[in-house]
Design an enzyme around this catalytic site. Structure first.
Site, mmCIF file in Angstrom:
data_model
loop_
_atom_site.group_PDB
_atom_site.id
_atom_site.type_symbol
_atom_site.label_atom_id
_atom_site.label_comp_id
_atom_site.label_asym_id
_atom_site.label_seq_id
_atom_site.Cartn_x
_atom_site.Cartn_y
_atom_site.Cartn_z
ATOM 1 N N HIS A 273 0.830 -0.954 -0.304
ATOM 2 C CA HIS A 273 0.388 -0.116 -0.081
ATOM 3 C C HIS A 273 0.739 1.215 0.387
ATOM 4 O O HIS A 273 1.390 1.418 0.284
ATOM 5 C CB HIS A 273 -1.061 -0.032 1.596
ATOM 6 C CG HIS A 273 -2.196 -0.896 1.657
ATOM 7 N ND1 HIS A 273 -2.118 -1.684 2.352
ATOM 8 C CD2 HIS A 273 -2.602 -2.064 -0.106
ATOM 9 C CE1 HIS A 273 -3.043 -2.468 1.885
ATOM 10 N NE2 HIS A 273 -4.047 -3.082 0.850
ATOM 11 N N LEU A 292 -0.966 0.304 21.347
ATOM 12 C CA LEU A 292 -1.932 -0.779 21.604
ATOM 13 C C LEU A 292 -1.989 -1.762 22.408
ATOM 14 O O LEU A 292 -3.728 -2.022 23.484
ATOM 15 C CB LEU A 292 -2.716 -1.732 20.031
ATOM 16 C CG LEU A 292 -3.364 -0.919 18.918
ATOM 17 C CD1 LEU A 292 -3.153 -1.785 17.508
ATOM 18 C CD2 LEU A 292 -4.230 0.114 18.827
ATOM 19 N N ALA A 295 -2.625 0.591 25.783
ATOM 20 C CA ALA A 295 -4.155 1.214 25.911
ATOM 21 C C ALA A 295 -5.147 0.003 26.785
ATOM 22 O O ALA A 295 -6.051 0.551 26.077
ATOM 23 C CB ALA A 295 -4.137 1.392 24.773
ATOM 24 N N GLY A 296 -4.802 -1.248 26.527
ATOM 25 C CA GLY A 296 -5.383 -1.993 26.572
ATOM 26 C C GLY A 296 -6.409 -3.883 25.561
ATOM 27 O O GLY A 296 -7.164 -4.012 25.491
ATOM 28 N N ALA A 297 -5.656 -2.770 24.555
ATOM 29 C CA ALA A 297 -6.528 -3.755 23.530
ATOM 30 C C ALA A 297 -5.391 -5.798 23.869
ATOM 31 O O ALA A 297 -4.161 -5.739 24.163
ATOM 32 C CB ALA A 297 -5.470 -3.522 21.954
ATOM 33 N N THR A 298 -6.179 -6.752 23.103
ATOM 34 C CA THR A 298 -5.143 -7.841 23.357
ATOM 35 C C THR A 298 -4.707 -8.216 21.894
ATOM 36 O O THR A 298 -5.168 -7.864 20.950
ATOM 37 C CB THR A 298 -6.502 -8.997 22.655
ATOM 38 O OG1 THR A 298 -7.308 -8.844 24.841
ATOM 39 C CG2 THR A 298 -5.588 -10.260 23.422
ATOM 40 N N THR A 301 1.414 -12.456 19.796
ATOM 41 C CA THR A 301 2.413 -12.103 19.259
ATOM 42 C C THR A 301 3.839 -12.292 18.083
ATOM 43 O O THR A 301 4.070 -11.633 18.038
ATOM 44 C CB THR A 301 4.003 -13.003 20.343
ATOM 45 O OG1 THR A 301 2.951 -14.405 19.377
ATOM 46 C CG2 THR A 301 3.075 -12.834 21.556
ATOM 47 N N SER A 302 2.380 -12.439 17.566
ATOM 48 C CA SER A 302 2.423 -12.498 15.909
ATOM 49 C C SER A 302 1.007 -12.610 14.899
ATOM 50 O O SER A 302 0.204 -13.354 15.451
ATOM 51 C CB SER A 302 3.255 -14.042 15.660
ATOM 52 O OG SER A 302 2.164 -15.296 16.473
#
EC number: 2.3.3.8
Length: 608
Positions: A273, A292, A295-298, A301-302
């Site tokens: 892109h 992220l 900030a509380g996001a799940t 690791t990949s």
């Protein structure tokens, strides 16, 4: 920017720049979802108007086609989505025109390469007027069981596999359209599927951002969790980070930012892109993933671990009673297009037309199996092409040369014969070329030009039955039939038709045998003993000589010769030849700018 749901089962769109496949895919999706009305209300195709036939399930429907955006919006006031398939050169102008229409709320811009300055103007106008842009460089988006944009989610098989025919509980947003298709499948495997999915597009300045749509998702009750797929480059993901820190996103978020492999390269790398280009540490995939997560996001690791993270989050919501998984339904069967069904061997469909003379389905057209390139490279002439298209075989050179001579000799016979006269009158009346030509051709018949077939039929029958010229002519007289091919208004015993002489001379020099022509000459000798003008005319010469051509070439059976004469091939030769002259007379009158023709009174006998 809208704060809630963009689409519903009643959403209708206007489709700009007609593309059959994505429109049909939208209509197939509508049918799959059980919609009562098609989602495409109208098509805008600059310069065109009318209707375009497409399918809605098994029913063939006619979708209106409009020449202008304003006219389409006026005709379909309930259509509030504008799907723009214009090229990058005209996408900005047409999108702005759509945004300025009061009925349009959402504009999806599919084109890549829209100038960034144009995109910024579109974004500014949309935000100032509370409208939504999806794209540029987007595949679009989908609300499961309700509405989809263009090619979103790909084929029907993929849509069914991704369970997009009914709503799920997951909101999904991504920059990539291709990865959206992949993620719809992934989400469907480990959850009850998506409720809405949006691909914002991969340009540096998308019309709407990841956080714009996630904030919308937070306000849609049916969406219980959010999945985000970002990418390196730009700082869009940080607006989501801020929204989460400020408590504006209250639903579980599972996120992954692709491009962690960029650090393995020694120099900066441009990914697929325009916006996927890291401009520093803050724009790296690693930094965004960490932000992220903080900030509380799940954040897994990949990318490979993203599916498990989505599953764990969904399963937890189910355990907590916050999600009641959607019950599965069986979607209706989408009828397969006849062309694809035939290609796959699933159906046998009768054809409506049989053609044995030409085929243009391959790389180049073929005449009776001979490729067009061979026709040119081998120096084929008009006679050769006629032999292929009329007789379905390559005739000897003397045969095709004779055909060409016939065409040249019959091309015209002056302005006074009935066909030329009709053509001239029609052209002077201001009619077009085709009308003028047809008016002349319609006079061809038993008394003008059409005697070639009859001459061949009668000469062949008499010769084959070994009738003497006396028996043939007197037998025709008893039946009240004039001998076709004999007689001329101008030519006579002492003023022979030069065309007849040229044809006979060529045949005597090149044909293996001229049995039928010699028989016609014997008939002429007898008829001249009766009247000086009962001379063989060009119809009789061509008719008798074509019998010799067919019989002498050895390439036709007796049955084929009879069929050729009966069908009317020889009159076809006259029609083809005379068309040349009639076209010439049309051009002649128009070039001379002749006025409307009126027949003189003195040339009419008025009687009481």
């Amino acid at each position: 920017m809208a704060t809630g749901q963009l689409f519903s089962r009643n959403t209708q769109a206007l489709f700009y720049n007609y593309k059959q496949l994505p429109i049909q895919r939208m209509l197939d999706f509508d049918f799959l979802c059980g919609r009562e009305t098609p989602s495409v209300a109208g098509i805008i195709n600059p310069g065109s108007e009318g209707f375009q036939k497409l399918f809605f399930g098994q029913e063939e429907i006619a979708i209106p086609v409009h020449a202008a955006i304003e006219a389409a919006c006026a005709a379909h006031p309930t259509a509030d989505v504008f799907i723009n398939f214009a090229s990058f050169r005209s996408a900005a102008a047409s999108s702005m025109a759509a945004l300025k229409q009061p009925t349009i709320k959402v504009v999806a811009i599919i084109a890549e390469g829209v100038p960034e300055s144009d995109t910024k103007q579109l974004i500014a106008y949309a935000r100032a007027n509370n409208k939504v842009i999806i794209g540029p460089a987007t595949v679009g988006g989908v609300q499961a069981g309700a509405f989809k944009i263009g090619d979103t989610a790909g084929t029907i098989d993929n849509i069914i596999q991704c369970k997009l025919y009914r709503p799920g509980s997951v909101g999904f947003v991504s920059k990539s359209g291709g990865m959206s298709n992949e993620m719809y499948n992934t989400i469907a495997r480990v959850t009850d599927g998506i409720y809405e999915g949006i691909a914002i597009g991969g340009d540096v300045f998308p019309g709407s951002t990841l956080s714009d749509h996630i904030l919308r998702f937070n306000n849609i009750p049916q969406i219980k969790m959010v999945v985000v797929l970002g990418e390196l480059g730009g700082r869009d993901e940080y607006s989501l980070v801020e929204a989460m820190k400020q408590g504006k996103v209250t639903k579980p978020v599972v996120a992954w930012v692709s491009g962690t492999c960029a650090r393995l390269f020694k120099s900066e790398v441009q990914f697929g892109h325009a916006g996927a280009k890291s401009g520093g540490e803050m724009e790296s995939a690693q930094a965004k993933n960490q932000a992220l997560k903080d900030a509380g996001a799940t954040v897994p690791t990949s990318f490979e671990a993203l599916e498990s993270a989505i599953k764990e989050t969904f399963d937890k919501l189910v355990e907590e009673g916050k999600v009641s998984p959607v019950k599965e339904v069986t979607p209706p069967q989408i009828p397969e297009d006849l062309s694809s069904a035939i290609k796959s061997g699933k159906v046998r469909a009768p054809t409506h037309i049989i053609s044995t003379i030409s085929d243009d389905r391959g790389e180049e057209p073929c005449y009776a199996g001979v490729p067009m390139s061979s026709i040119i490279e081998q120096g084929y002439g008009v006679g050769d092409v006629i032999s292929l298209l009329w007789f379905k075989r390559s005739l000897p050179r003397y045969c095709t040369k004779f055909i060409e001579i016939c065409i040249m000799l019959c091309a015209d016979h002056g302005p006074c014969v009935s066909g030329a006269h009709n053509t001239i009158v029609t052209a002077r009346a201001g009619k077009d070329l085709v009308s003028s030509l047809v008016s002349g051709l319609l006079t061809i018949g038993p008394r003008f030009g059409g005697a070639i077939d009859d001459a061949a039929r009668y000469f062949k029958d008499a010769c084959d039955r070994n009738l003497t010229p006396y028996e043939f002519v007197e037998g025709m007289k008893k039946k009240g039939i004039r001998v076709p091919g004999i007689g001329h208004r101008i030519k006579s015993r002492d003023n022979r038709d030069k065309r007849v002489e040229l044809l006979q001379k060529f045949a005597r020099s090149n044909f293996p045998a001229v049995k039928y022509m010699e028989y016609a000459v014997q008939v002429e000798t007898y008829t001249l003993s009766k009247a000086n003008n009962l001379v063989m005319n060009v119809d009789g010469a061509i008719g008798s000589l074509f019998l010799d051509l067919l019989a002498g070439s050895g390439m036709f059976t007796k049955q084929e010769i009879d069929e050729i004469v009966q069908i009317g091939y020889l009159n076809g030769l006259f029609v083809l030849a005379r068309s040349i002259g009639l076209i010439g007379h049309t051009f002649d009158q128009k070039r001379l700018k002749q006025p409307l023709y009126r027949h003189p009174w003195e040339d009419v006998l008025y009687t009481k």
